[in-house]
Design a protein around this motif. Structure first.
Motif, PDB file in Angstrom:
ATOM      1  N   GLN A 114       0.819  -1.220   0.000  1.00  0.00           N
ATOM      2  CA  GLN A 114       0.000   0.000   0.000  1.00  0.00           C
ATOM      3  C   GLN A 114       0.851   1.267   0.000  1.00  0.00           C
ATOM      4  OE1 GLN A 114      -0.623  -2.674   2.312  1.00  0.00           O
ATOM      5  NE2 GLN A 114      -1.919  -3.440   0.651  1.00  0.00           N
ATOM      6  N   GLY A 115       2.163   1.112  -0.056  1.00  0.00           N
ATOM      7  CA  GLY A 115       3.051   2.273  -0.057  1.00  0.00           C
ATOM      8  C   GLY A 115       3.354   2.790   1.336  1.00  0.00           C
ATOM      9  N   GLN A 116       2.891   2.088   2.348  1.00  0.00           N
ATOM     10  CA  GLN A 116       3.143   2.509   3.730  1.00  0.00           C
ATOM     11  C   GLN A 116       4.547   2.070   4.155  1.00  0.00           C
ATOM     12  OE1 GLN A 116       1.123   0.449   7.085  1.00  0.00           O
ATOM     13  NE2 GLN A 116       0.294   2.472   7.577  1.00  0.00           N
ATOM     14  N   ILE A 117       5.259   2.966   4.788  1.00  0.00           N
ATOM     15  CA  ILE A 117       6.623   2.667   5.213  1.00  0.00           C
ATOM     16  C   ILE A 117       6.596   1.790   6.464  1.00  0.00           C
ATOM     17  CG2 ILE A 117       8.751   3.672   6.125  1.00  0.00           C
ATOM     18  CD1 ILE A 117       8.224   6.070   4.310  1.00  0.00           C
ATOM     19  N   PHE A 146       9.309   7.611  10.687  1.00  0.00           N
ATOM     20  CA  PHE A 146       8.826   7.277   9.337  1.00  0.00           C
ATOM     21  C   PHE A 146       7.829   6.126   9.355  1.00  0.00           C
ATOM     22  CE2 PHE A 146      13.102   9.078   8.509  1.00  0.00           C
ATOM     23  CZ  PHE A 146      12.736  10.128   7.675  1.00  0.00           C
ATOM     24  N   ASN A 147       7.835   5.344  10.434  1.00  0.00           N
ATOM     25  CA  ASN A 147       6.978   4.161  10.500  1.00  0.00           C
ATOM     26  C   ASN A 147       5.509   4.521  10.291  1.00  0.00           C
ATOM     27  OD1 ASN A 147       9.404   3.009  11.185  1.00  0.00           O
ATOM     28  ND2 ASN A 147       8.743   2.205  13.170  1.00  0.00           N
ATOM     29  N   GLY A 148       4.875   3.813   9.361  1.00  0.00           N
ATOM     30  CA  GLY A 148       3.453   4.013   9.111  1.00  0.00           C
ATOM     31  C   GLY A 148       3.121   5.176   8.205  1.00  0.00           C
ATOM     32  N   GLU A 149       4.108   5.977   7.825  1.00  0.00           N
ATOM     33  CA  GLU A 149       3.846   7.131   6.965  1.00  0.00           C
ATOM     34  C   GLU A 149       3.764   6.707   5.492  1.00  0.00           C
ATOM     35  OE1 GLU A 149       2.981   9.977   7.946  1.00  0.00           O
ATOM     36  OE2 GLU A 149       3.540   9.871  10.064  1.00  0.00           O
ATOM     37  N   ARG A 150       3.178   7.582   4.698  1.00  0.00           N
ATOM     38  CA  ARG A 150       3.022   7.318   3.270  1.00  0.00           C
ATOM     39  C   ARG A 150       3.234   8.616   2.501  1.00  0.00           C
ATOM     40  NH1 ARG A 150      -0.669   6.824  -0.971  1.00  0.00           N
ATOM     41  NH2 ARG A 150      -0.564   4.838  -2.101  1.00  0.00           N
ATOM     42  N   VAL A 151       3.848   8.527   1.353  1.00  0.00           N
ATOM     43  CA  VAL A 151       4.035   9.701   0.498  1.00  0.00           C
ATOM     44  C   VAL A 151       2.799   9.846  -0.386  1.00  0.00           C
ATOM     45  CG1 VAL A 151       5.470  10.786  -1.262  1.00  0.00           C
ATOM     46  CG2 VAL A 151       6.532   9.342   0.482  1.00  0.00           C
ATOM     47  N   ARG A 152       2.124  10.974  -0.272  1.00  0.00           N
ATOM     48  CA  ARG A 152       0.855  11.154  -0.987  1.00  0.00           C
ATOM     49  C   ARG A 152       1.046  11.597  -2.424  1.00  0.00           C
ATOM     50  NH1 ARG A 152      -2.277  14.571   3.812  1.00  0.00           N
ATOM     51  NH2 ARG A 152      -2.377  12.852   5.340  1.00  0.00           N
ATOM     52  N   ILE A 182      15.181  12.625   5.077  1.00  0.00           N
ATOM     53  CA  ILE A 182      13.756  12.745   4.739  1.00  0.00           C
ATOM     54  C   ILE A 182      13.556  12.748   3.228  1.00  0.00           C
ATOM     55  CG2 ILE A 182      11.751  14.293   4.817  1.00  0.00           C
ATOM     56  CD1 ILE A 182      12.864  15.220   7.600  1.00  0.00           C
ATOM     57  N   ALA A 183      14.361  13.522   2.522  1.00  0.00           N
ATOM     58  CA  ALA A 183      14.228  13.603   1.069  1.00  0.00           C
ATOM     59  C   ALA A 183      14.508  12.253   0.416  1.00  0.00           C
ATOM     60  CB  ALA A 183      15.180  14.660   0.516  1.00  0.00           C
ATOM     61  N   ALA A 184      15.517  11.536   0.901  1.00  0.00           N
ATOM     62  CA  ALA A 184      15.856  10.234   0.323  1.00  0.00           C
ATOM     63  C   ALA A 184      14.751   9.217   0.573  1.00  0.00           C
ATOM     64  CB  ALA A 184      17.176   9.737   0.903  1.00  0.00           C
ATOM     65  N   VAL A 185      14.195   9.204   1.780  1.00  0.00           N
ATOM     66  CA  VAL A 185      13.112   8.268   2.097  1.00  0.00           C
ATOM     67  C   VAL A 185      11.878   8.594   1.265  1.00  0.00           C
ATOM     68  CG1 VAL A 185      11.565   7.430   3.913  1.00  0.00           C
ATOM     69  CG2 VAL A 185      13.991   7.846   4.422  1.00  0.00           C
ATOM     70  N   GLN A 186      11.586   9.877   1.104  1.00  0.00           N
ATOM     71  CA  GLN A 186      10.435  10.281   0.291  1.00  0.00           C
ATOM     72  C   GLN A 186      10.591   9.804  -1.153  1.00  0.00           C
ATOM     73  OE1 GLN A 186       9.871  14.508  -0.105  1.00  0.00           O
ATOM     74  NE2 GLN A 186       7.886  14.300  -1.087  1.00  0.00           N
TER      75      GLN A 186
END
Length: 225
Positions: A114-117, A146-152, A182-186
């Motif tokens: 689902q794209g969730q980290i 970052f856990n549970g976050e998602r890039v919209r 943050i930028a790399a993870v995104q």
């Protein structure tokens, strides 16, 4: 005097040959052990991000080398695929933030279908001790944010430090480091979301293949956990 100089030169040359031979022998004898230790450390990290209960395949071997430098920071990066009963459920992607305060920061980012980290871990960095090294999970829990976050969206404005209007904390006296991570993870999470099918379908070709610009075991050594 000339005879003495020649003698000393031969002695020094002999010491140099012996020292070189010892170094080469040590490298040969320890290469397999070092490689095994690195593999075990990588497996430990993979299993932290994707617990064994969630997969029944060998994450280390179910790995594809991917060329996506704009998203992942290097010409070639490994992607480890998680499957349960042959069904794909998550990816762990090695990625690089090239713009850390003291150089490149190498990361492992796990993302579900689902794209969730699922989690992020730092594999290697040279950030300032006491400041930038708070990206290590052993020193601070910041990386867990970052856990549970998602890039919209590709340019999701939430994916910034709070000082820049985003949702992630910065470090006192060290803003460059969290910005880079943050930028790399995104970028990595967004890439995973948009290439999930092709990443799971790619051939498993990591074993026995040297990685281009491999940050581990070549010019630099990973920090000690």
């Amino acid at each position: 005097m000339l005879k003495s100089m020649r003698k000393n030169g031969l002695i020094l040359g002999g010491f140099a040959v012996v020292a070189t031979a010892l170094v080469v022998t040590t490298q040969v004898l320890t290469a397999d052990r070092i490689a095994e230790q690195q593999r075990n450390e990588l497996m430990r990290t993979l299993n932290e991000l994707i617990p064994p209960a969630l997969h029944d395949n060998d994450l280390y071997r179910d790995c594809a080398l991917i060329q996506a430098p704009e998203a992942l920071g290097l010409a070639e990066q490994p992607v480890y695929r998680s499957r349960l009963a042959s069904e794909p459920n998550a990816l762990a992607i090695r990625t690089t933030a090239p713009d850390g305060y003291s150089g490149a920061i190498h990361l492992l980012v796990a993302v579900n279908l689902q794209g969730q980290i699922k989690g992020v871990r730092v594999l290697q960095h040279r950030e300032t001790p006491g400041l930038g090294d708070k990206i290590e999970v052993q020193r601070d829990d910041w990386i867990l944010s970052f856990n549970g976050e998602r890039v919209r969206t590709e340019n999701d404005a939430r994916w910034r430090v709070r000082r820049d209007g985003g949702m992630f904390d910065q470090f006192t006296g060290a803003t460059i480091t969290p910005r880079a991570v943050i930028a790399a993870v995104q970028r990595t999470a967004w890439y995973a979301q948009n290439n999930m099918d092709s990443l799971f379908a790619a051939p498993a070709n990591c074993i026995g293949e040297p990685l281009a610009n491999d940050p581990l075991g070549r010019e630099e050594q990973p920090y000690e956990y």
